[in-house]
Design an enzyme around this catalytic site. Structure first.
Site, mmCIF file in Angstrom:
data_model
loop_
_atom_site.group_PDB
_atom_site.id
_atom_site.type_symbol
_atom_site.label_atom_id
_atom_site.label_comp_id
_atom_site.label_asym_id
_atom_site.label_seq_id
_atom_site.Cartn_x
_atom_site.Cartn_y
_atom_site.Cartn_z
ATOM 1 N N ASP A 144 3.422 -4.052 8.163
ATOM 2 C CA ASP A 144 2.152 -3.340 8.005
ATOM 3 C C ASP A 144 1.042 -4.354 8.286
ATOM 4 O O ASP A 144 0.812 -5.271 7.491
ATOM 5 C CB ASP A 144 2.081 -2.803 6.573
ATOM 6 C CG ASP A 144 0.739 -2.163 6.241
ATOM 7 O OD1 ASP A 144 -0.210 -2.323 7.021
ATOM 8 O OD2 ASP A 144 0.654 -1.510 5.183
ATOM 9 N N CYS A 186 -4.768 2.395 -3.621
ATOM 10 C CA CYS A 186 -3.518 2.958 -3.082
ATOM 11 C C CYS A 186 -2.360 1.974 -3.246
ATOM 12 O O CYS A 186 -1.531 1.822 -2.323
ATOM 13 C CB CYS A 186 -3.666 3.367 -1.617
ATOM 14 S SG CYS A 186 -5.005 4.493 -1.331
ATOM 15 N N LYS A 239 -10.396 -0.396 10.845
ATOM 16 C CA LYS A 239 -10.611 -1.594 10.024
ATOM 17 C C LYS A 239 -10.975 -2.795 10.896
ATOM 18 O O LYS A 239 -11.192 -3.897 10.387
ATOM 19 C CB LYS A 239 -9.350 -1.915 9.216
ATOM 20 C CG LYS A 239 -9.022 -0.879 8.133
ATOM 21 C CD LYS A 239 -7.863 -1.345 7.287
ATOM 22 C CE LYS A 239 -7.173 -0.245 6.519
ATOM 23 N NZ LYS A 239 -7.967 0.332 5.446
ATOM 24 N N HIS A 264 0.872 -1.180 0.000
ATOM 25 C CA HIS A 264 0.000 0.000 0.000
ATOM 26 C C HIS A 264 0.910 1.231 0.000
ATOM 27 O O HIS A 264 2.025 1.172 0.533
ATOM 28 C CB HIS A 264 -0.836 -0.055 1.282
ATOM 29 C CG HIS A 264 -1.874 1.006 1.409
ATOM 30 N ND1 HIS A 264 -1.576 2.293 1.793
ATOM 31 C CD2 HIS A 264 -3.212 0.975 1.205
ATOM 32 C CE1 HIS A 264 -2.693 3.000 1.835
ATOM 33 N NE2 HIS A 264 -3.699 2.231 1.482
ATOM 34 N N GLN A 309 -4.170 -4.961 7.241
ATOM 35 C CA GLN A 309 -5.159 -5.925 6.734
ATOM 36 C C GLN A 309 -5.058 -7.282 7.421
ATOM 37 O O GLN A 309 -5.824 -8.185 7.093
ATOM 38 C CB GLN A 309 -4.997 -6.101 5.214
ATOM 39 C CG GLN A 309 -5.211 -4.843 4.403
ATOM 40 C CD GLN A 309 -6.662 -4.367 4.378
ATOM 41 O OE1 GLN A 309 -7.583 -5.058 4.824
ATOM 42 N NE2 GLN A 309 -6.873 -3.171 3.877
HETATM 43 N N1 C6P Z 1 -6.224 0.514 2.974
HETATM 44 C C1 C6P Z 1 -8.050 0.090 1.451
HETATM 45 O O1 C6P Z 1 -9.174 0.321 0.994
HETATM 46 P P1 C6P Z 1 -4.941 3.867 7.189
HETATM 47 O O2 C6P Z 1 -5.613 4.602 6.056
HETATM 48 O O3 C6P Z 1 -3.787 4.627 7.777
HETATM 49 O O4 C6P Z 1 -5.898 3.361 8.222
HETATM 50 O O5 C6P Z 1 -4.350 2.502 6.549
HETATM 51 C C2 C6P Z 1 -3.444 2.585 5.470
HETATM 52 C C3 C6P Z 1 -3.197 1.218 4.928
HETATM 53 C C4 C6P Z 1 -1.925 0.672 5.079
HETATM 54 N N2 C6P Z 1 -1.656 -0.570 4.655
HETATM 55 C C5 C6P Z 1 -2.576 -1.345 4.064
HETATM 56 C C6 C6P Z 1 -2.215 -2.737 3.640
HETATM 57 C C7 C6P Z 1 -3.863 -0.843 3.870
HETATM 58 O O6 C6P Z 1 -4.792 -1.620 3.287
HETATM 59 C C8 C6P Z 1 -4.193 0.467 4.296
HETATM 60 C C9 C6P Z 1 -5.548 1.058 4.048
HETATM 61 C C10 C6P Z 1 -7.571 0.901 2.630
HETATM 62 O O7 C6P Z 1 -7.340 -0.798 0.989
HETATM 63 C C11 C6P Z 1 -7.749 2.374 2.397
HETATM 64 S S1 C6P Z 1 -6.736 2.980 1.090
#
Ligand code: C6P
Length: 415
Positions: free
Chosen positions: A207, A373, A233, A131, A210
């Protein structure tokens, strides 16, 4: 025709849905079928009530005043830290830093670790499936340090190319990767990857955006150096997350933000930092939402993370089988449910994913479309965007059936 029963073996979906007020609403006069959980999850009334209770009964700043409200707020905030520690099995509460979310945690990791541990001509390694939040901070920190920025290739199944990984890990100072891809759904063996990186002397940042919401996480067993995830999430409020770091590592790096609460003493020429974890929590924290995260963890704990994982694997298996019946639907990532999450990206031939998502929305089915993203991964897949349906504990086979029926409509509209 799909089995429409709501109850999978591991989780009682029908009971769980009663806790989520939003799932009672209609969208375009249809039952809401929420399949955009990888973007953000819905919230149970237990979490919503926790926020109302905080603001109604003990709203106050923490760690500062001695009055009753401040004591209660501080206690609830620090209790949420202990719940978060237990959730990821960190060994100490002072290894748990509250952030705004995964993105802030990873930016913090990139900024602080690189300034301390990476020098010119060292290398930082990420993967093609990251991401942007786990790609851009490292890319930019590498530029600032004059370090090499290496990207490990993803194979056709949606996993890492191990020969490329082993090559790139040689001499690396940091390896940052997602435990579970938000696009491919691939679940990586974070423990094995951490071991390989450590053998090469690299620090490991995971990270967990997910993975933490969907499976048991044990950072001690994984042995990673840092692990970031987001509350929103995993049934919790937006605007809060956690960065775990090993104690000695956190003690060795400089603060990321400066301000109130992160200092011990400020003198005209020098400042001493507060103890961990407060050294990294400058300014007034997102108190209500941290307490809300604690409540989300209570909820997930009651359901059991292994049960949630089993439930999602069952739904994922059924979804992969159903999607495979469409000759013009391409599913990305692993084809075996046990090796992946229930975030399923796909494309319907000759139909733009935004059109797929719009027609599904007319049917009450919420999915995401776009590059998610992850533009470097899109380039690797040879597409500009995908549709993505992502399941969680309150999704049943009836939701999968709505998705499949919606996809039949999509194809009719574009015939
Ligand atoms: N992915 C998706 O629809 P935040 O926005 O900081 O809570 O998380 C960022 C982020 C970082 N790593 C991974 C693997 C992610 O999936 C995400 C967030 C969402 O896939 C929003 S773009």
């Amino acid at each position: 025709m799909l089995e429409t029963g709501l109850v999978s073996k591991a989780i009682d979906v029908e009971e769980i849905r009663k806790d989520f007020p939003i799932l009672k609403r209609k969208v375009h006069d249809k039952r809401l079928v929420y399949l955009d959980n990888a973007a953000t999850s819905q919230k149970p009334k237990q979490v919503i009530d926790t926020l109302i209770d905080y603001y109604s009964n003990y709203n106050s700043n923490i760690h500062r005043s001695v009055h009753q409200l401040a004591e209660e707020a501080t206690q609830a905030f620090e209790a949420a830290r202990e719940k978060t520690r237990a959730f990821i099995n960190a060994s100490k509460t002072d290894e748990v830093i509250f952030t705004q979310g995964t993105t802030e945690g990873l930016n913090f990791a990139a900024s602080s670790l690189v300034s301390k541990y990476v020098k010119k001509t060292d290398s930082i390694v990420v993967t093609e499936m990251e991401h942007h939040s786990n790609f851009v901070p490292w890319q930019q920190a590498a530029k600032r340090a004059g370090a090499y920025f290496e990207i490990v290739s993803v194979d056709d199944e949606g996993f890492l190319d191990f020969s490329d990984l082993d090559n790139k890990l040689k001499g690396a100072k940091i390896f940052a990767f997602s435990e579970s891809s938000n696009v491919l759904g691939s679940n990586l063996d974070a423990k094995e990857l951490t071991k390989r990186a450590h053998e090469n002397g690299a620090l490991v940042v995971v990270d967990g955006a997910q993975s933490a919401p969907h499976m048991p996480v044990d950072v001690q067993n994984m042995d990673c150096d840092m692990f970031a995830f987001s509350s929103h999430k995993m049934l919790g409020p937006t605007g809060v997350g956690c960065l775990y770091g090993k104690r000695d590592l956190l003690a060795s790096i400089p603060p990321f933000l400066y301000g109130g609460d992160m200092i011990k003493e400020v003198h005209r020429k020098e400042t001493n930092w507060n103890d961990l974890p407060w050294k990294f929590e400058a300014g007034t924290s997102n108190i209500a939402d941290v307490i809300g995260l604690g409540s989300a963890i209570d909820y997930l704990k009651r359901m059991g993370m292994s049960n949630i994982r089993r439930h999602e694997t069952e739904i994922c298996r059924a979804a992969l089988e159903e999607l495979a019946k469409f000759p013009d639907v391409e599913v990305y990532g692993p084809k075996v449910a046990e090796n992946r999450s229930a975030a399923i990206s796909f494309n319907v031939a000759k139909i733009h994913p935004h059109d797929v998502a719009s027609i599904l929305d007319e049917e009450g089915v919420a999915i995401r479309s776009g590059h998610h993203c992850a533009q470097v991964l899109m380039e690797r897949l040879g597409v500009s965007a995908t549709a993505r349906a992502s399941f969680y504990l309150y999704n049943g086979y009836d939701d999968l059936e709505a998705l499949i029926e919606g996809l039949k409509k999509v194809r009719q509209v574009f015939q």
